[in-house]
Structures are given as structure tokens and as C-alpha cells.
Scaffold this active site. Sequence first.
Site, PDB file in Angstrom:
ATOM      1  N   LYS A  81      49.587   0.637   7.474  1.00 46.19           N
ATOM      2  CA  LYS A  81      48.432   1.536   7.421  1.00 46.19           C
ATOM      3  C   LYS A  81      47.484   0.982   6.362  1.00 46.19           C
ATOM      4  CE  LYS A  81      47.109   5.615   9.133  1.00 46.19           C
ATOM      5  NZ  LYS A  81      47.336   6.191  10.456  1.00 46.19           N
ATOM      6  N   GLY A 183      41.348  20.373  22.616  1.00 48.08           N
ATOM      7  CA  GLY A 183      40.489  19.229  22.300  1.00 48.08           C
ATOM      8  C   GLY A 183      40.820  18.060  23.202  1.00 48.08           C
TER       9      GLY A 183
HETATM   10  P1  NAD Z   1      40.553  17.551  18.672  1.00 46.33           P
HETATM   11  O1  NAD Z   1      39.849  17.742  17.381  1.00 46.33           O
HETATM   12  O2  NAD Z   1      39.830  16.916  19.815  1.00 46.33           O
HETATM   13  O3  NAD Z   1      41.105  18.955  19.212  1.00 46.33           O
HETATM   14  C1  NAD Z   1      41.683  19.935  18.415  1.00 46.33           C
HETATM   15  C2  NAD Z   1      41.342  21.285  19.065  1.00 46.33           C
HETATM   16  O4  NAD Z   1      42.097  22.307  18.400  1.00 46.33           O
HETATM   17  C3  NAD Z   1      39.873  21.671  18.937  1.00 46.33           C
HETATM   18  O5  NAD Z   1      39.391  22.083  20.209  1.00 46.33           O
HETATM   19  C4  NAD Z   1      39.886  22.837  17.934  1.00 46.33           C
HETATM   20  O6  NAD Z   1      38.841  23.769  18.168  1.00 46.33           O
HETATM   21  C5  NAD Z   1      41.251  23.423  18.189  1.00 46.33           C
HETATM   22  N1  NAD Z   1      41.818  24.217  17.096  1.00 46.33           N
HETATM   23  C6  NAD Z   1      41.754  23.994  15.770  1.00 46.33           C
HETATM   24  N2  NAD Z   1      42.414  24.946  15.100  1.00 46.33           N
HETATM   25  C7  NAD Z   1      42.935  25.781  16.028  1.00 46.33           C
HETATM   26  C8  NAD Z   1      43.743  26.952  15.960  1.00 46.33           C
HETATM   27  N3  NAD Z   1      44.139  27.443  14.806  1.00 46.33           N
HETATM   28  N4  NAD Z   1      44.076  27.564  17.116  1.00 46.33           N
HETATM   29  C9  NAD Z   1      43.682  27.070  18.322  1.00 46.33           C
HETATM   30  N5  NAD Z   1      42.915  25.966  18.431  1.00 46.33           N
HETATM   31  C10 NAD Z   1      42.547  25.326  17.310  1.00 46.33           C
HETATM   32  O7  NAD Z   1      41.880  16.720  18.313  1.00 46.33           O
HETATM   33  P2  NAD Z   1      42.815  15.906  19.317  1.00 46.33           P
HETATM   34  O8  NAD Z   1      42.403  14.472  19.310  1.00 46.33           O
HETATM   35  O9  NAD Z   1      42.947  16.631  20.600  1.00 46.33           O
HETATM   36  O10 NAD Z   1      44.192  15.969  18.520  1.00 46.33           O
HETATM   37  C11 NAD Z   1      44.972  17.155  18.502  1.00 46.33           C
HETATM   38  C12 NAD Z   1      46.221  16.931  17.685  1.00 46.33           C
HETATM   39  O11 NAD Z   1      46.976  15.852  18.229  1.00 46.33           O
HETATM   40  C13 NAD Z   1      45.977  16.566  16.234  1.00 46.33           C
HETATM   41  O12 NAD Z   1      47.008  17.114  15.436  1.00 46.33           O
HETATM   42  C14 NAD Z   1      46.085  15.050  16.234  1.00 46.33           C
HETATM   43  O13 NAD Z   1      46.445  14.545  14.955  1.00 46.33           O
HETATM   44  C15 NAD Z   1      47.191  14.849  17.236  1.00 46.33           C
HETATM   45  N6  NAD Z   1      47.203  13.526  17.873  1.00 46.33           N
HETATM   46  C16 NAD Z   1      46.145  13.113  18.625  1.00 46.33           C
HETATM   47  C17 NAD Z   1      46.177  11.864  19.247  1.00 46.33           C
HETATM   48  C18 NAD Z   1      45.038  11.401  20.132  1.00 46.33           C
HETATM   49  O14 NAD Z   1      45.229  10.457  20.906  1.00 46.33           O
HETATM   50  N7  NAD Z   1      43.870  12.023  20.072  1.00 46.33           N
HETATM   51  C19 NAD Z   1      47.300  11.026  19.083  1.00 46.33           C
HETATM   52  C20 NAD Z   1      48.391  11.484  18.319  1.00 46.33           C
HETATM   53  C21 NAD Z   1      48.322  12.742  17.721  1.00 46.33           C
END
Ligand code: NAD
Length: 373
Positions: A81, A183
Amino acid sequence: MLPFELISKHGDHEQVVFCHDKDSGLKAIIAIHNTTLGPALGGTRMWNYKNEEEALVDVLRLSKGMTYKAAAAGLNLGGGKAVIIGDPKTQKSEALFRNFGAFVNSLNGKYITAEDVGTTVQDMTYVFMETPYVTGIPVSFGGSGDPSPYTAHGVLMGVKAAVHYKLKTDSLKDVRVAVQGLGNVGSHLVEYLVKEGAKVVIADIDQDKAKALAAKYNLEVVDPDKIAAVECDVFAPCALGAVINDQSLPNLKCKVIAGGANNQLAEDRHGDALRELGILYAPDYVINSGGLMNVFVELEGYSSERAYEKTQQVYNSLIEVFKIADAENISNQKAADRLAERRIKSIGQLRTHHHGRTARPFTTLKEMTTRQK
Ligand code: NAD
């Protein structure tokens, strides 16, 4: 604490590199935790750290996490990292990222970077000008683009593995799944689940997102405060971390927790508590490794089809995790760590027995350098 004290306190890292460039203002730290399985891959985080100690601890912790994630995902990658100390809103420049890229290049492929919190695909194109050892570059550069559909597909595989193990069925038809967070990952997961015939309940703090998705697929929406307590087969956290905590735990009414969010357990002990409650937990870093699989495929010469295929491994890894946890009566989170540690140990031994020679030493890197700038 002094840097070497912090390094020995926070793990057994192979190499920690401090990168400094006065003109561009670059202050970065690259931590290579373990390269037994392959080159250390992990994103570059840019953050306004309070001090250098905080940045060092963060990069040591995150790089170790990447070693476990890659190992449990069955990838031939190690863990690394990088952090850049600075405000991502005001302190970015082409020179800063190209300088950083030159430092990454000086490691000759031992560390491969990618975007992370505070950095963007655009920033990575500057890094790519100085080194081929970067993934997650734009599709137009031969990159793999947005990882979230692959992350979500891996989560779907994880849901299937957990449902198979706990509910003894291989079909998601009429299985009730509560998805928290719609999301990038959550919205794709909902789409996949609907295709499988699952009964999906959704929630997001952004009501418009929830309403739009509900209208598209005719789904039930619940209040974001209630989603963790919905009566369901599977609770799929896809929003923020620490969703399994002292407050949410007594109210859970699910049989399985399988979602894409990082750091779902507020503390390790919550993993033990889930086991006691008989709720099957799919450890976060295993079930959300589809995105990492996607960038791994980018290193081999990208194919979306192969990336989707790779995410099937999430199913196999999780079944292994569940079996280890049951056999050793430990939490699934600890079982995931054991799966990762055992793979590193056994492949490390293979290296020793064959005097460091492997059939395909870092083939991925060889292929990667053929990408055009
Ligand atoms: P994102 O920001 O696109 O989506 C997150 C969503 O959660 C948003 O729509 C937000 O409004 C909603 N949210 C926030 N707090 C909330 C709550 N208390 N209750 C209900 N909804 C809530 O993020 P993402 O890229 O979809 O990632 C989501 C999770 O997955 C994160 O924890 C991220 O670290 C993890 N993750 C993502 C990826 C990836 O490929 N994007 C890979 C590994 C892990």
C-alpha cells in the site's frame, strides 16, 4: 514512537520506502508487507494525515490487510500500500504524481499501485507516465475501469456460498436479502440478486437512490436506520464500516451476513458474537475481493469475461473459511486469516523446495510491460 519502532510494532513488513521530492512537495510512504505469493499490490491513499506517525501506521496496517486479502482470494499477489501525505483537494499536481510514479518504478515491480481514497483514475494516468507498475488506469489506456460491478459479482458469489452453507440451497429464488447502501457496489448487487429471483429489500440514506431502484425492480424500501434489523435470510452491508456493533448486534434478524462493505465488524469480538448467535458471517475482505481480482486480470492483459470468471473464486474461498471456522470453533474472520496464512506458508514452502524457481515467475508483470503508453 520512532519509525523503526512503529514498523516492528505493526507487523513483519519486508520493506518500507519513504519518498520525498522537495519541488513537487511529495511526501509518500510505500509499505511492502509480503511478496511470497507475488508482487505487492495495493492502492495509493492521499490523505491530510495529522502527522507522519499516523500516515506510517495507516500504510503499515493497510498493506498487511492487502496481503491477507490477496492470499484468501487465491491470487498470486502480495500485499502493499502507499500513502501520500497531503490534502487531495489542494495539493495534487502532475509533478507530484509523476514523482510518485518514478519512486514506484524504482522498485522494479515489487510494488504495484492503484487508486484509493483521495486519488483518482486521472492521478493514476500521471503515475503510468513514469511506471508500468500501476493498475486501475482508464479503459482507453488498456485498463480495467470501474471495479464495482466485479466487486458486486464477487459479493453475489459470496451470498450464494453462504446460502449454500447455511440454508442448504443452491438457488437464491425467494431468498430474502436486505441490502444496505445502494452505491456502486450495492446497486449492482441488487441487479444481480433480482436476476437470481431473490426477494430484495433496500435502504440508502439517499432516498432518491432507493426510490429509483425500487421503482426499476419493484422492490421494498425500508428506513436506513431499520435495514440492519429487517427479518431476512441475508443481510448485505454495502455502505460504511462498523455496521456490526454492540447496538446492531442484538437486533439482527438474519441468518447470514454477506455484503461488500469494508471493515463490517466494529471489533474482532463481534465476529465471535455472530458465531455464538448462529449467524453465518462472510468475512468482508474475502467477499469483497472481486475488485482486486479485476485489477489482477488487468495485469495479465485485461478481459472482462475473465474478470467475471475469477470472481467465482470468492465462492470457493468462503466455503473454505466456513469449514475452517467450524472445524476449529473460531470466528469466520479469524478463519479467513488462517486460510490466508496457510496459503502463504504452503506456497512459501514450495518456493524453498524449488530453490526460488517457479514455473511462471511474475508472468503478469512481463505481460503488463507490453501495455502501450
Ligand atoms: P459508494 O459511495 O458508491 O456507495 C455507498 C452508498 O451507501 C451510498 O449510496 C450512500 O448513500 C450509502 N450509505 C452511506 N451510509 C449509509 C447508511 N448508514 N445506511 C444506508 N446507506 C448508506 O461506495 P461503494 O463503492 O459502493 O462501496 C461500498 C462499500 O464497499 C464500501 O465500504 C467500500 O469500501 C466497499 N468496497 C467497494 C469496492 C468497489 O469496488 N467499489 C471494493 C471493495 C470494497
